[in-house]
Structure formats: structure tokens, C-alpha cells
Design a protein around this motif. Structure first.
Motif, short mmCIF file in Angstrom:
data_model
loop_
_atom_site.label_atom_id
_atom_site.label_comp_id
_atom_site.label_asym_id
_atom_site.label_seq_id
_atom_site.Cartn_x
_atom_site.Cartn_y
_atom_site.Cartn_z
N ASN A 65 -3.47 3.57 -2.28
CA ASN A 65 -3.55 2.41 -3.34
C ASN A 65 -3.12 0.98 -2.60
O ASN A 65 -2.23 0.91 -2.08
N HIS A 92 0.86 -1.25 -0.01
CA HIS A 92 -0.24 0.01 -0.05
C HIS A 92 0.92 1.18 0.01
O HIS A 92 2.20 0.98 0.05
N ARG A 138 -6.74 1.39 -7.04
CA ARG A 138 -6.52 2.61 -7.03
C ARG A 138 -7.11 3.24 -5.77
O ARG A 138 -8.55 2.91 -5.23
N THR A 172 -8.38 6.07 -4.59
CA THR A 172 -9.51 6.91 -4.74
C THR A 172 -10.68 6.23 -4.82
O THR A 172 -11.74 6.77 -4.47
N SER A 173 -10.97 5.16 -5.27
CA SER A 173 -12.00 4.17 -5.21
C SER A 173 -12.10 3.34 -4.10
O SER A 173 -13.46 2.53 -3.96
#
Length: 99
Positions: A44, A39, A76, A78-79
Motif C-alpha cells: 500500500n 508504504h 492499494r 493489490t492493484s
């Protein structure tokens, strides 16, 4: 501007979950389970031996017990909406849900 010390350090402490199974929920509704291999500061993730939980075709918000194997996944940050360890967790019935 003054540079803050430790600004690259993540709020999440994922180091303790390295090489352990974790469950991850994504913003699109997908859910996966796999071994956390790596990570970074913005969440991420690198997951190995990933199994994706499939959704019910009748109700896209309901996850069924059927899975499919994805193998190695780079997710990713951000998701990513939720990261939780598989060990020590169990699903319980919602006491507030009305049938």
C-alpha cells in the motif's frame, strides 16, 4: 502452528525510495508519477504531488504525454504492478517491435 520470525517484513525494499520520485503502474493500466511518502508490507503506497499519465482515446493501451494532477494518493497494494524510481531511468525504443 509455529509463528515465523520476521513474517511482517516486506520483500520489497522501498525505504530507500522514501521522499523520492517514483513511477507506479497499476493493474488497470493506469500510470502515475509522484513522491513516495509511505508504504507498508503489502505495498500500500502513499504518494504526494501525483501526476497521472493519460491514455490515448484511440488506443487505450498507449499512454500519451498529457498528464493530470491528482495531489495526494493512497494506492492499494493489490492493484500495484510496478514501482520504479524516476531518477536513473529512461524509456528506450523496443528493438523487437516491427513497424
Amino acid at each position: 502452528m509455529a509463528k515465523k520470525e520476521g513474517s511482517s517484513k516486506s520483500v520489497l525494499d522501498l525505504e530507500r525510495y522514501l521522499n523520492q520520485p517514483v513511477k507506479v503502474k497499476f493493474s488497470g493500466g493506469r500510470e502515475v508519477k509522484g513522491i513516495l511518502k509511505g508504504h507498508d508490507a503489502v505495498a500500500n503506497l502513499v504518494l504526494d504531488d501525483v501526476q497521472e499519465y493519460l491514455r490515448d482515446p484511440e488506443d487505450p493501451y498507449k499512454v500519451v504525454d498529457e498528464t493530470r494532477s491528482l495531489g495526494l494518493v493512497v494506492a492499494r497494494g493489490t492493484s500495484v504492478m510496478l514501482i520504479c524510481p524516476v531518477d536513473g531511468t529512461e524509456e528506450i525504443a523496443n528493438p523487437f517491435a516491427t513497424a
